[in-house]
Design a protein around this motif. Structure first.
Motif, mmCIF file in Angstrom:
data_model
loop_
_atom_site.group_PDB
_atom_site.id
_atom_site.type_symbol
_atom_site.label_atom_id
_atom_site.label_comp_id
_atom_site.label_asym_id
_atom_site.label_seq_id
_atom_site.Cartn_x
_atom_site.Cartn_y
_atom_site.Cartn_z
ATOM 1 N N GLN A 1 8.452 11.432 2.659
ATOM 2 C CA GLN A 1 9.422 10.747 3.516
ATOM 3 C C GLN A 1 8.750 9.828 4.525
ATOM 4 N N ASN A 2 7.550 10.172 4.947
ATOM 5 C CA ASN A 2 6.895 9.385 5.985
ATOM 6 C C ASN A 2 6.378 8.042 5.476
ATOM 7 N N LEU A 3 6.134 7.908 4.183
ATOM 8 C CA LEU A 3 5.782 6.597 3.630
ATOM 9 C C LEU A 3 6.969 5.647 3.728
ATOM 10 N N VAL A 4 8.182 6.162 3.520
ATOM 11 C CA VAL A 4 9.387 5.343 3.702
ATOM 12 C C VAL A 4 9.526 4.950 5.166
ATOM 13 N N LEU B 1 0.826 -1.209 0.000
ATOM 14 C CA LEU B 1 0.000 0.000 0.000
ATOM 15 C C LEU B 1 0.861 1.261 0.000
ATOM 16 N N ALA B 2 1.983 1.238 0.734
ATOM 17 C CA ALA B 2 2.876 2.403 0.731
ATOM 18 C C ALA B 2 3.470 2.628 -0.653
ATOM 19 N N THR B 3 3.732 1.537 -1.366
ATOM 20 C CA THR B 3 4.243 1.650 -2.732
ATOM 21 C C THR B 3 3.220 2.333 -3.632
ATOM 22 N N LEU B 4 1.962 1.928 -3.546
ATOM 23 C CA LEU B 4 0.913 2.566 -4.352
ATOM 24 C C LEU B 4 0.798 4.055 -4.027
ATOM 25 N N ALA B 5 0.847 4.372 -2.743
ATOM 26 C CA ALA B 5 0.739 5.773 -2.337
ATOM 27 C C ALA B 5 1.942 6.582 -2.819
#
Length: 585
Positions: A391-394, A283-287
């Motif tokens: 940065q926060n998705l990472v 999901l983080a990748t999609l975002a």
């Protein structure tokens, strides 16, 4: 006596009052490396229309100067991330800086569009390493719970580079010429190399057998390259529906399928597909894809909008994009501090995704004469959305990733963000080129009348209008300038419509992200704790004979082993004779 658990030991380490001081030195080196990468990229953003015009390039050239860097950055990011799990991360980071600076210097001597595009592609190889390795190394020395405020600092550095770069690039271009833009990062790079050499000391990991997935590298490069080349040139060099489209898209699909098959069997896959079993990573990748499209698209086409649709000089264009960077700066710093203080991250990411949708939607409505106050508000909203999410998705992925795969997990998110940005810029550029061409053809009579009204200058401007080169709109006489400004403004606003559906997808992906609390342990501490627990859980002859009656003692032994291992790691001398508490926070 109650034995401390590994988590407790990690929390104790995190509360060490000297920890920020130990982190500061290496962090400055990492941030300067990131600053070099960002500065060398953004410093040319305001001068690109001038560069492409001077080198006789077209709108496709303009897009490729950007896309070439993004393409090689996207391809190299997972490669650097994989290498970070196998080799010295410090040495790789220094190598990435060196590659980036040498490529930047070469770009300064470019004599034609091909040379500038090739040099920018080489820049992307170094940029991919800096983007991936900085994130991985930060995970080595700072825990996720603490990392929020430092991610905010990274966002601030990116904002300063993005503000200062266009402004500095505009001043340099107007005063000394655009070539000097490519040399401006050299002194900063030297300082970054020196600081990293003497301040960055990473924990020692157990050596393991190294295997490079060369076939995977080739297939990934082929798939991404074919896709981006197709998107960039479709509609201009060939039709969207054509045999060229069939073989290029078909080739990209075949290369992608072959890449997946190779990754399933490779001993050390470039991108372990098992990562996608983790809902957080997927999901983080999609975002991240939407964030990449918004970030790179805005940085490229807003500068073009200011110069080609509002008649700004390079310096003025840098000043006019400050509202977007202000939004990025404020949101990245504030959100980072809030995450570190309260430990919650999801509400801020959801807010960022909403701002991303609002900003991109509003920017799709701009015209050449839109009130600049409104344009500034739209840019601020978009920048705030990028700053709150990028940065926060990472950070969220690093918090849940297996510490042994921290490099590929971190670089995986960065890879898809850059890939999304690359494809987004290519599609936006193709949309812009097609829209502008259609609008100018529709206004052929108005253009002819405007040229005829110029008297003695008519032959010169007739030749300029017929040229395929990117026009210098700001220098055109007013009758022509208004027509071209309107065409480019409408083309750029159409381009921003492409960002909107991806921003909506980003919001849905973030909403469904597992709301996992942030850990207090660094990657190195998690590796030590996992090893300690695994070692303590190995049955001994005595433990086997004891049977189930020793289960309580066994649990205590595991905790004690984890505590002892972490305590030893934090205080025992390292292989180079220095105590590890001097080389890691």
């Amino acid at each position: 006596m109650t034995a401390a658990t590994p988590k407790a030991a990690g929390s104790a380490a995190a509360s060490d009052p000297s920890r920020p001081r130990k982190v500061l030195g290496p962090l400055i080196g990492l941030l300067l490396g990131m600053f070099v990468s960002m500065l060398a990229t953004t410093v040319v953003s305001t001068s690109l229309p001038v560069i492409v015009h001077d080198l006789g390039g077209t709108q496709a050239t303009y897009t490729w100067v950007i896309t070439a860097t993004l393409l090689t950055t996207a391809i190299s990011t997972p490669i650097w991330g994989k290498l970070a799990d196998l080799f010295s991360r410090k040495l790789l980071f220094q190598l990435a800086i060196t590659i980036f600076v040498l490529a930047s210097a070469t770009a300064g001597f470019a004599q034609d569009p091909s040379m500038i595009i090739t040099s920018r592609a080489a820049q992307g190889l170094g940029a991919g390493g800096l983007a991936a390795l900085a994130q991985v190394i930060m995970a080595d020395i700072i825990s996720p719970r603490e990392r929020g405020r430092y991610m905010g600092l990274m966002g601030a550095v990116m904002a300063v580079a993005t503000i200062g770069g266009p402004l500095l690039g505009g001043v340099i271009t107007d005063a000394w010429g655009w070539r000097w833009n490519f040399f401006v990062a050299l002194p900063v790079a030297v300082v970054a190399l020196v600081i990293v050499q003497f301040q960055l000391h990473l924990p020692k990991y157990a050596k393991r057998r190294v295997s490079i997935d060369y076939v995977g590298i080739v297939l990934l490069s082929a798939a991404v390259s074919l896709l981006l080349i197709w998107v960039t040139n479709a509609g201009t060099d060939y039709d969207w529906i054509s045999w060229t489209t069939v073989w290029m898209v078909g080739g990209a699909v075949l290369a992608a399928v072959a890449f997946v098959l190779v990754e399933l069997k490779a001993r050390e896959p470039l991108i372990p597909l098992t990562l996608f079993r983790d809902r957080t990573f997927t999901l983080a990748t999609l975002a991240s894809i939407a964030t990449g499209i918004a970030m790179f698209g805005a940085s490229v086409f807003l500068s073009q909008y200011m110069q080609l649709a509002r008649g700004a000089t390079p310096t003025q264009a840098g000043l006019m994009t400050i509202p977007m960077i202000a939004g990025l700066l404020v949101s990245s710093v504030v959100v980072g501090q809030l995450i570190s203080r309260f430990g919650a991250w999801k509400p801020y990411l959801i807010t960022g995704a909403v701002l991303l949708i609002a900003g991109s939607t509003l920017l799709s409505t701009i015209h050449f004469d839109t009130d600049f106050t409104l344009v500034s508000i739209y840019m601020f909203l978009l920048g705030a959305g990028v700053g709150a999410t990028m940065q926060n998705l990472v950070l969220v992925v690093q918090n849940s990733a297996d510490p042994r795969n921290m490099g590929v997990a971190s670089s995986g998110v960065t890879f898809f963000r850059t890939l999304g940005g690359s494809i987004g810029v290519a599609v936006m550029g193709a949309t812009l080129a097609t829209t502008v061409a259609d609008l100018l053809r529709a206004k052929a009579d108005a253009i002819a009348a405007a040229v005829m009204s110029l008297g003695d200058q008519a032959p010169f401007w007739a030749e300029q209008v017929r040229s395929d080169s990117l026009p210098a709109v700001a220098t055109m006489p007013e009758p022509l300038r208004i027509i071209f400004e309107d065409a480019y403004a409408r083309g750029i606003s159409q381009s921003f419509l492409i960002v909107v559906p991806f921003a909506v997808l980003s919001l849905f992906a973030i909403v469904f992200l597992p709301n996992k609390p942030l850990t207090h342990m660094t990657t190195a501490e998690r590796v030590t704790a996992d090893a300690a627990v695994a070692s303590a859980e190995q049955p001994t002859e005595g433990a086997s004979a004891a049977g189930t009656s020793g289960s309580g003692a066994s649990g205590t032994a595991v905790s004690a082993a984890g505590e002892a291992a972490i305590a030893g790691e934090l205080s025992a001398p390292g292989a180079d004779g220095e105590a590890n508490d001097k080389v890691r926070p």
